[in-house]
Design a protein around this motif. Structure first.
Motif, PDB file in Angstrom:
ATOM      1  N   LEU A   1      -9.678  15.775  45.261  1.00 48.61           N
ATOM      2  CA  LEU A   1      -9.626  16.298  43.688  1.00 48.61           C
ATOM      3  C   LEU A   1     -10.205  17.438  43.377  1.00 48.61           C
ATOM      4  O   LEU A   1      -9.543  18.246  42.533  1.00 48.61           O
ATOM      5  CB  LEU A   1     -10.214  14.976  43.068  1.00 48.61           C
ATOM      6  N   GLY A   2     -11.483  17.741  43.985  1.00 51.98           N
ATOM      7  CA  GLY A   2     -11.887  18.948  43.570  1.00 51.98           C
ATOM      8  C   GLY A   2     -11.161  20.368  44.169  1.00 51.98           C
ATOM      9  O   GLY A   2     -10.862  21.287  43.311  1.00 51.98           O
ATOM     10  N   LEU A   3     -10.623  19.958  45.257  1.00 49.59           N
ATOM     11  CA  LEU A   3      -9.790  21.119  45.915  1.00 49.59           C
ATOM     12  C   LEU A   3      -8.365  21.427  45.029  1.00 49.59           C
ATOM     13  O   LEU A   3      -8.082  22.439  44.760  1.00 49.59           O
ATOM     14  CB  LEU A   3      -9.341  20.797  47.024  1.00 49.59           C
ATOM     15  N   ALA A   4      -7.676  20.261  44.668  1.00 48.85           N
ATOM     16  CA  ALA A   4      -6.844  20.417  43.908  1.00 48.85           C
ATOM     17  C   ALA A   4      -7.033  20.872  42.501  1.00 48.85           C
ATOM     18  O   ALA A   4      -6.191  21.842  41.927  1.00 48.85           O
ATOM     19  CB  ALA A   4      -6.022  18.894  43.603  1.00 48.85           C
ATOM     20  N   LEU A   5      -8.053  20.438  41.736  1.00 43.97           N
ATOM     21  CA  LEU A   5      -8.270  20.772  40.318  1.00 43.97           C
ATOM     22  C   LEU A   5      -8.592  22.354  40.562  1.00 43.97           C
ATOM     23  O   LEU A   5      -8.242  22.965  39.672  1.00 43.97           O
ATOM     24  CB  LEU A   5      -9.498  20.020  39.621  1.00 43.97           C
ATOM     25  N   ALA A   6      -9.385  22.760  41.504  1.00 43.61           N
ATOM     26  CA  ALA A   6      -9.959  24.232  41.357  1.00 43.61           C
ATOM     27  C   ALA A   6      -8.717  25.136  41.473  1.00 43.61           C
ATOM     28  O   ALA A   6      -8.667  26.161  41.103  1.00 43.61           O
ATOM     29  CB  ALA A   6     -10.868  24.365  42.548  1.00 43.61           C
ATOM     30  N   THR A   7      -7.590  24.775  42.251  1.00 48.87           N
ATOM     31  CA  THR A   7      -6.570  25.406  42.672  1.00 48.87           C
ATOM     32  C   THR A   7      -5.448  25.520  41.666  1.00 48.87           C
ATOM     33  O   THR A   7      -5.024  26.611  41.188  1.00 48.87           O
ATOM     34  CB  THR A   7      -5.714  25.027  43.862  1.00 48.87           C
ATOM     35  N   ILE A   8      -5.304  24.600  40.932  1.00 47.93           N
ATOM     36  CA  ILE A   8      -4.713  24.405  39.763  1.00 47.93           C
ATOM     37  C   ILE A   8      -4.920  25.002  38.566  1.00 47.93           C
ATOM     38  O   ILE A   8      -4.182  25.847  37.988  1.00 47.93           O
ATOM     39  CB  ILE A   8      -4.153  22.916  39.533  1.00 47.93           C
ATOM     40  N   THR A   9      -6.344  25.038  38.487  1.00 53.94           N
ATOM     41  CA  THR A   9      -6.897  25.688  37.242  1.00 53.94           C
ATOM     42  C   THR A   9      -7.480  27.126  37.488  1.00 53.94           C
ATOM     43  O   THR A   9      -7.622  27.697  36.323  1.00 53.94           O
ATOM     44  CB  THR A   9      -8.099  24.854  36.712  1.00 53.94           C
ATOM     45  N   GLY A  10      -7.468  27.517  38.530  1.00 59.50           N
ATOM     46  CA  GLY A  10      -7.944  28.858  39.131  1.00 59.50           C
ATOM     47  C   GLY A  10      -9.280  28.848  38.839  1.00 59.50           C
ATOM     48  O   GLY A  10     -10.044  29.947  38.363  1.00 59.50           O
ATOM     49  N   ARG A  11     -10.124  27.798  38.974  1.00 56.33           N
ATOM     50  CA  ARG A  11     -11.495  27.658  38.774  1.00 56.33           C
ATOM     51  C   ARG A  11     -12.130  27.254  40.273  1.00 56.33           C
ATOM     52  O   ARG A  11     -12.174  26.048  40.263  1.00 56.33           O
ATOM     53  CB  ARG A  11     -11.816  26.612  37.823  1.00 56.33           C
ATOM     54  N   PRO A  12     -12.546  28.150  41.098  1.00 53.94           N
ATOM     55  CA  PRO A  12     -12.817  27.949  42.311  1.00 53.94           C
ATOM     56  C   PRO A  12     -14.010  27.007  42.452  1.00 53.94           C
ATOM     57  O   PRO A  12     -14.219  26.380  43.309  1.00 53.94           O
ATOM     58  CB  PRO A  12     -13.053  29.210  43.124  1.00 53.94           C
TER      59      PRO A  12
END
Lengths: 414, 414
Positions: free
Chosen positions: B199-210
């Motif tokens: 979830l962290g990886l996906a959310l970071a990538t989708i939102t552009g918030r590493p």
């Protein structure tokens, strides 16, 4: 212009029927539409509904979904597009018995590229934007009511340029469901009509909040704060003259004028509007930008090209500044009963190539506070110039009451 | 289940191609879909995109607009409906290179009438709602990622019932443009995947918030608040057992458990969810209710029949209580690093006729704070039982970091 309250009074008195009132609007549209170009689409006929606003023809900005009429967003990308359902505000309108007289022209996606609409006071002048058709349709006397939206100054500015009354209520007082977003933290539905009195009646009826059909305020002793929004730059002389004229009228009626300092938090919030809107617009129009960039109108396309550079961190900071601004606004508005300021930098631009400037509107949209513009005088080019009355979040009734009391003392501009 | 990070690692290592990863998902779908019924519609083929999530097949809840696939809202009213554009979150997803594997079944308009979807752990048990297809699709190993929405508990609850990890991020972290509203003050997009790490990886990538692809938290000394949400009633023994198991694991790793009192403002905010949602749902579904009432699924129809009685004054009061709740939440969450509570009252209901109960989710949705559920154990009927980790608004990274650290210490449930 057509007065909504007057139409309803005549219907109630049996002087005309609801159908007759709509026929009058239809005749005015047939007469003026070819020169004003307020409408993007219209129904084959105007049929009367049932309810307290039966007989009222209402324009609906063309970024607002309608199941029975196209919703074209002012863009070839949505040419002929038919949503499945009506927007929530359209359903609220219909529930009052009012009739959708047509979809009114908007700048592309409610941004800055001009709509085809003309200003009824001068066909070569801008009607403003983005709710151009809504304001011009009311100003030309075609319709007694129209719905617009404001993200920067898109209700107040065209209303002021066209010499009509316009209200941007508190954020989310009118539900945005079914309205094409541009910047969801800012986008706010509003109304245009011939007077603040009409606006109060319409808004009260549509929302089921009778207190918004407010009694005119007692002007004697009313404390009116004045803000010149120094952070937004200087206005043209016509806007300053209108503000001063307004203050003279208010003072003459016994109101007390209080010059307000702008706290730093409001000045910072004004500047936060730029990254806030930029970041959200990039997401709201992501599909259009990715799939149809070349078909996006040029000013908006250039805007989106630039807005893409706003980072999540800048956006988050803009949201924090906005929240601090909203906190500061409570104290700012708490000093007085209402606040007055410029509605626009001056008269409508003497061109159809620009919709004018929203710099005196942006802060208040971001704060989510109610703003109501009424025309005060004519400027040097003979075009209307208005002011806007404002108050704290949720005090829409207070803004309406004050504007109603003051508009009766202003010499009518047409 | 398919691990998103593992798929990407294998692609990066050259062990499989993005197309190969999608082919695996397609094969899993072909194998399981007929028994699970996760999808309302699917594309003819899964084509790989370009970007960091290329090769990831993602389910998209069917209240989220897609230009290339129908968006049917779980309702015959929208049967075959094709929006013009993709929702903002779909564009964000596509920009990462991920592939829309299909539209996942939702309860009608994301309310309470069950979707056709089955729970992969027990085909006779509810997968929960409203994001039923998204949770079940991940749980069945068909897709490594899915998008859902939560207004009450519609991401966390189905995730917990299906034994997957699910995150409801802070309010508006994922933009709602193009998502059918139910209650705009509450509606929040979220993600489901095999683990908090995914979830962290996906959310970071989708939102552009590493920063959201957070490093697992250091558990030694981590202060974990426990709230049993007394205002929401008692859980079933299985949910209490899962909470206690979680606390034992955390304590064993050196974390400190702090029992939290619920301030009155939070209890009041919990109860304010009812009028808030009712008033907004009435407006959000006004067209469907007025034009197609008989076609609205029965539980939702009955709900809307009742919700119409909420007055503007009750709504305004609910909004004020919500704001006080959000203010109180800052102090509540400020006491500790993260807070843990029940994700649902217990195991998934032993029926396809109910989607279960959102009472342990509603408050946190209203507060807009991030919630992440991970499975902890199996209950007496052999179904997964999870907990949810939460923190203050905007502290999504902290929630992800804590859940990542703790999930590695939990015995895998499948």
């Amino acid at each position: 212009m057509q007065s909504l309250r007057d139409i309803l009074r005549r219907i109630a008195a049996g002087e005309i029927t609801a159908a007759g009132a709509l026929a009058l609007s239809a005749a005015r549209i047939a007469e003026s539409e070819s020169s004003i170009l307020a409408f993007a689409s219209r129904p084959a006929e105007l049929a009367a509904g049932t309810g307290p606003l039966a007989g009222i023809a209402c324009g609906v900005k063309d970024i607002i979904d309608t199941a029975d009429l196209p919703t074209q967003m002012g863009s070839v990308i949505y040419e002929g597009w038919r949503p499945r359902s009506d927007a929530a505000v359209v359903m609220m309108l219909k529930a009052t018995g009012a009739t959708v007289a047509g979809k009114t022209h908007t700048t592309a996606f409610a941004a800055s590229d001009p709509a085809p609409t003309r200003n009824p006071h001068d066909l070569g002048a801008s009607p403003g934007g983005s709710s151009a058709g809504s304001a011009a349709g009311v100003a030309a006397g075609m319709i007694p009511l129209a719905i617009g939206t404001q993200t920067g100054g898109s209700v107040i500015r065209p209303s002021a340029y066209c010499g009509v009354a316009g209200i941007k209520p508190s954020y989310a007082l009118l539900p945005m469901v079914g309205v094409k977003p541009f910047s969801w933290s800012l986008d706010t539905l509003g109304l245009m009509a011939a007077s603040a009195d009409d606006l109060g009646l319409a808004l009260a009826t549509i929302t089921g909040r009778p207190e918004l059909d407010a009694t005119a305020a007692e002007l004697k002793g009313l404390r009116i704060g004045v803000t010149r929004q120094d952070f937004a730059g200087a206005p043209e002389p016509a806007a300053e003259a209108a503000l001063q004229r307004f203050c003279e009228i208010a003072t003459g009626a016994g109101a007390q004028i209080v010059e307000l300092e702008s706290p730093q938090a409001l000045s910072e919030a004004f500047h936060a509007h730029v990254p806030l809107q930029g970041y959200e617009a990039t997401q709201a129009l992501a599909w259009e930008y990715a799939e149809h960039r070349e078909q996006i109108a040029p000013k908006l396309r250039a805007y989106l090209d630039g807005a893409r550079s706003v980072t999540p961190a800048q956006y988050d900071e803009a949201r924090r500044i906005s929240r601090r601004g909203r906190d500061a606004a409570r104290a700012f508005f708490g000093q007085v009963d209402v606040v007055v300021s410029y509605a626009a930098p001056g008269e409508a631009p003497d061109t159809l190539a620009s919709t004018g400037d929203a710099r005196f509107n942006r802060l208040w949209t971001l704060l989510g506070v109610p703003c109501l513009t009424i025309p005060v005088m004519r400027g040097p080019r003979g075009l209307p110039v208005g002011i806007q009355v404002m108050s704290g979040f949720g005090a829409d009734d207070r803004v309406i009451a004050a504007a109603k009391a003051l508009e009766t003392r202003v010499e009518p501009i047409r």
